[in-house]
Design a protein around this motif. Structure first.
Motif, PDB file in Angstrom:
ATOM      1  N   VAL A 117     -64.637   8.450  56.671  1.00  0.00           N
ATOM      2  CA  VAL A 117     -63.302   8.479  56.083  1.00  0.00           C
ATOM      3  C   VAL A 117     -62.573   9.785  56.391  1.00  0.00           C
ATOM      4  CG1 VAL A 117     -63.795   6.822  54.260  1.00  0.00           C
ATOM      5  CG2 VAL A 117     -64.214   9.240  53.852  1.00  0.00           C
ATOM      6  N   ASP A 118     -63.341  10.852  56.656  1.00  0.00           N
ATOM      7  CA  ASP A 118     -62.722  12.137  56.979  1.00  0.00           C
ATOM      8  C   ASP A 118     -62.487  12.298  58.485  1.00  0.00           C
ATOM      9  OD1 ASP A 118     -65.294  12.465  57.920  1.00  0.00           O
ATOM     10  OD2 ASP A 118     -65.747  14.225  56.702  1.00  0.00           O
ATOM     11  N   GLY A 119     -62.812  11.262  59.263  1.00  0.00           N
ATOM     12  CA  GLY A 119     -62.617  11.309  60.706  1.00  0.00           C
ATOM     13  C   GLY A 119     -63.796  11.865  61.479  1.00  0.00           C
ATOM     14  N   ARG A 120     -64.717  12.563  60.782  1.00  0.00           N
ATOM     15  CA  ARG A 120     -65.924  13.077  61.459  1.00  0.00           C
ATOM     16  C   ARG A 120     -66.865  11.930  61.772  1.00  0.00           C
ATOM     17  NH1 ARG A 120     -67.916  17.234  57.180  1.00  0.00           N
ATOM     18  NH2 ARG A 120     -69.813  16.200  57.830  1.00  0.00           N
ATOM     19  N   LEU A 121     -67.594  12.081  62.880  1.00  0.00           N
ATOM     20  CA  LEU A 121     -68.558  11.047  63.247  1.00  0.00           C
ATOM     21  C   LEU A 121     -69.746  11.061  62.297  1.00  0.00           C
ATOM     22  CD1 LEU A 121     -68.597  11.177  67.145  1.00  0.00           C
ATOM     23  CD2 LEU A 121     -67.578   9.437  65.664  1.00  0.00           C
ATOM     24  N   GLN A 122     -70.163   9.858  61.883  1.00  0.00           N
ATOM     25  CA  GLN A 122     -71.346   9.694  61.055  1.00  0.00           C
ATOM     26  C   GLN A 122     -72.564   9.540  61.961  1.00  0.00           C
ATOM     27  OE1 GLN A 122     -70.846   6.749  57.847  1.00  0.00           O
ATOM     28  NE2 GLN A 122     -68.711   6.617  58.497  1.00  0.00           N
ATOM     29  N   ALA A 123     -73.719   9.878  61.441  1.00  0.00           N
ATOM     30  CA  ALA A 123     -74.962   9.640  62.176  1.00  0.00           C
ATOM     31  C   ALA A 123     -75.171   8.132  62.308  1.00  0.00           C
ATOM     32  CB  ALA A 123     -76.136  10.277  61.435  1.00  0.00           C
ATOM     33  N   PRO A 124     -75.880   7.681  63.349  1.00  0.00           N
ATOM     34  CA  PRO A 124     -76.169   6.252  63.474  1.00  0.00           C
ATOM     35  C   PRO A 124     -76.860   5.733  62.210  1.00  0.00           C
ATOM     36  CG  PRO A 124     -76.792   7.390  65.482  1.00  0.00           C
ATOM     37  CD  PRO A 124     -76.448   8.449  64.461  1.00  0.00           C
ATOM     38  N   ASP A 152     -85.238  10.120  64.229  1.00  0.00           N
ATOM     39  CA  ASP A 152     -85.162  10.920  65.451  1.00  0.00           C
ATOM     40  C   ASP A 152     -83.727  11.204  65.903  1.00  0.00           C
ATOM     41  OD1 ASP A 152     -84.642   8.287  66.102  1.00  0.00           O
ATOM     42  OD2 ASP A 152     -86.198   8.127  67.624  1.00  0.00           O
ATOM     43  N   GLN A 153     -82.772  11.110  65.014  1.00  0.00           N
ATOM     44  CA  GLN A 153     -81.371  11.349  65.363  1.00  0.00           C
ATOM     45  C   GLN A 153     -80.932  12.747  64.935  1.00  0.00           C
ATOM     46  OE1 GLN A 153     -79.390   9.083  67.154  1.00  0.00           O
ATOM     47  NE2 GLN A 153     -81.454   8.247  67.389  1.00  0.00           N
ATOM     48  N   PRO A 154     -80.614  13.635  65.869  1.00  0.00           N
ATOM     49  CA  PRO A 154     -80.201  14.997  65.522  1.00  0.00           C
ATOM     50  C   PRO A 154     -78.937  15.031  64.658  1.00  0.00           C
ATOM     51  CG  PRO A 154     -80.408  14.745  67.918  1.00  0.00           C
ATOM     52  CD  PRO A 154     -80.658  13.409  67.304  1.00  0.00           C
ATOM     53  N   SER A 155     -78.077  14.019  64.784  1.00  0.00           N
ATOM     54  CA  SER A 155     -76.822  14.018  64.023  1.00  0.00           C
ATOM     55  C   SER A 155     -77.030  13.759  62.534  1.00  0.00           C
ATOM     56  CB  SER A 155     -75.850  12.998  64.609  1.00  0.00           C
ATOM     57  OG  SER A 155     -76.434  11.710  64.639  1.00  0.00           O
ATOM     58  N   ASN A 156     -78.250  13.415  62.110  1.00  0.00           N
ATOM     59  CA  ASN A 156     -78.514  13.238  60.677  1.00  0.00           C
ATOM     60  C   ASN A 156     -78.181  14.510  59.907  1.00  0.00           C
ATOM     61  OD1 ASN A 156     -79.420  10.635  61.057  1.00  0.00           O
ATOM     62  ND2 ASN A 156     -81.586  11.151  60.906  1.00  0.00           N
ATOM     63  N   SER A 157     -78.418  15.655  60.516  1.00  0.00           N
ATOM     64  CA  SER A 157     -78.240  16.926  59.806  1.00  0.00           C
ATOM     65  C   SER A 157     -76.787  17.234  59.474  1.00  0.00           C
ATOM     66  CB  SER A 157     -78.839  18.082  60.616  1.00  0.00           C
ATOM     67  OG  SER A 157     -78.157  18.198  61.854  1.00  0.00           O
ATOM     68  N   ASP A 158     -75.839  16.627  60.185  1.00  0.00           N
ATOM     69  CA  ASP A 158     -74.431  16.890  59.859  1.00  0.00           C
ATOM     70  C   ASP A 158     -73.689  15.644  59.373  1.00  0.00           C
ATOM     71  OD1 ASP A 158     -74.221  15.567  62.280  1.00  0.00           O
ATOM     72  OD2 ASP A 158     -72.922  17.041  63.216  1.00  0.00           O
ATOM     73  N   ASP A 159     -74.429  14.611  58.960  1.00  0.00           N
ATOM     74  CA  ASP A 159     -73.801  13.405  58.421  1.00  0.00           C
ATOM     75  C   ASP A 159     -73.277  13.699  57.014  1.00  0.00           C
ATOM     76  OD1 ASP A 159     -73.618  10.240  58.715  1.00  0.00           O
ATOM     77  OD2 ASP A 159     -74.246  10.721  56.672  1.00  0.00           O
ATOM     78  N   ALA A 160     -72.006  13.391  56.772  1.00  0.00           N
ATOM     79  CA  ALA A 160     -71.376  13.700  55.489  1.00  0.00           C
ATOM     80  C   ALA A 160     -72.038  12.975  54.321  1.00  0.00           C
ATOM     81  CB  ALA A 160     -69.884  13.360  55.541  1.00  0.00           C
ATOM     82  N   VAL A 161     -72.455  11.724  54.513  1.00  0.00           N
ATOM     83  CA  VAL A 161     -73.068  10.969  53.418  1.00  0.00           C
ATOM     84  C   VAL A 161     -74.440  11.542  53.093  1.00  0.00           C
ATOM     85  CG1 VAL A 161     -73.936   8.702  52.714  1.00  0.00           C
ATOM     86  CG2 VAL A 161     -71.747   8.884  53.924  1.00  0.00           C
ATOM     87  N   ARG A 209     -82.684  12.478  50.142  1.00  0.00           N
ATOM     88  CA  ARG A 209     -82.280  12.059  51.492  1.00  0.00           C
ATOM     89  C   ARG A 209     -83.372  11.272  52.207  1.00  0.00           C
ATOM     90  NH1 ARG A 209     -79.964  17.971  52.732  1.00  0.00           N
ATOM     91  NH2 ARG A 209     -78.320  17.854  51.175  1.00  0.00           N
ATOM     92  N   SER A 210     -84.603  11.651  52.002  1.00  0.00           N
ATOM     93  CA  SER A 210     -85.701  11.000  52.730  1.00  0.00           C
ATOM     94  C   SER A 210     -85.821   9.513  52.398  1.00  0.00           C
ATOM     95  CB  SER A 210     -87.021  11.708  52.451  1.00  0.00           C
ATOM     96  OG  SER A 210     -87.372  11.567  51.084  1.00  0.00           O
ATOM     97  N   THR A 211     -85.265   9.066  51.262  1.00  0.00           N
ATOM     98  CA  THR A 211     -85.345   7.636  50.923  1.00  0.00           C
ATOM     99  C   THR A 211     -84.446   6.789  51.825  1.00  0.00           C
ATOM    100  OG1 THR A 211     -83.587   7.584  49.241  1.00  0.00           O
ATOM    101  CG2 THR A 211     -85.814   8.240  48.516  1.00  0.00           C
ATOM    102  N   LEU A 212     -83.613   7.446  52.633  1.00  0.00           N
ATOM    103  CA  LEU A 212     -82.724   6.721  53.546  1.00  0.00           C
ATOM    104  C   LEU A 212     -83.121   6.884  55.012  1.00  0.00           C
ATOM    105  CD1 LEU A 212     -79.206   7.453  52.008  1.00  0.00           C
ATOM    106  CD2 LEU A 212     -80.777   5.566  51.528  1.00  0.00           C
ATOM    107  N   ILE A 213     -84.201   7.592  55.290  1.00  0.00           N
ATOM    108  CA  ILE A 213     -84.609   7.881  56.664  1.00  0.00           C
ATOM    109  C   ILE A 213     -85.762   6.959  57.074  1.00  0.00           C
ATOM    110  CG2 ILE A 213     -85.433   9.636  58.281  1.00  0.00           C
ATOM    111  CD1 ILE A 213     -82.713  10.358  57.115  1.00  0.00           C
TER     112      ILE A 213
END
Length: 184
Positions: free
Chosen positions: A107-114, A137-146, A155-159
């Motif tokens: 919603v903020d325009g930033r890309l979400q992690a897969p 194994d997705q590096p973009s998890n670390s900057d996902d807004a959700v 967080r680990s309950t969603l990985i």
């Protein structure tokens, strides 16, 4: 004076298989689709017991971050449906054959992690519960807004960790390590 009583609430289960026919079932893509993976797991109740009569529905973008939906005019990869449905078996197991999703804007325009959105329908629930699956194994998890908005210990309950043919994601409806669910 007439008094009208409220109709009592009903739970969303048990389910009747004849009413849940989805021809493509758990197949978001065909068996022979290049890059096809399985997203599999189990559903557990608050006592840690498997839920044998739950239904999991998935919704996701294709590997390019496009949806098979009229609101996305770019269209998805040919043969990609974006939607899957899997009933659990007697041991609470479910599975969806799909492709690893691409990143989509938040919603903020930033890309979400897969991620894949999951709806869970099960006995004892008055409405579906909704969660997300992120891939370990997705590096973009670390900057996902959700993910970043959640307490670190949740967080680990969603990985979903990697498995031999895809990823594994167990859903815990209550109790210790309860899966994070989102209010829509």
């Amino acid at each position: 004076m007439n008094t009208v009583k409220l109709t009592p609430s009903q739970t969303v289960g048990p389910f009747f298989s004849h009413a849940l026919t989805w021809l493509d079932g758990p197949d978001v893509v065909a068996e022979d689709a290049p890059g096809a993976i399985w997203l599999r797991g189990r559903v557990f109740d608050g006592a840690g017991e498997p839920v044998p009569d739950a239904l999991i529905e998935s919704w996701q973008a294709d590997p390019d971050g496009r949806f098979d939906h009229p609101d996305d005019p770019r269209g998805a990869v040919p043969g990609f449906r974006g939607y899957g449905r899997s009933a659990t078996d007697d041991d609470g197991r479910w599975g969806i054959r799909t492709l690893l999703p691409g990143r989509v804007p938040g919603v903020d325009g930033r890309l979400q992690a897969p991620h894949v959105d999951l709806s869970v329908f099960a006995r004892g629930l008055l409405d579906r519960v909704v969660t997300r699956v992120y891939f370990a194994d997705q590096p973009s998890n670390s900057d996902d807004a959700v993910l970043s908005a959640l307490p670190a210990d949740r967080r680990s309950t969603l990985i979903a960790p990697r498995s031999a043919d895809g990823y594994t994601f167990d859903i815990r409806l209550q109790g210790e390590r309860e899966t994070v669910f989102f209010s829509l």
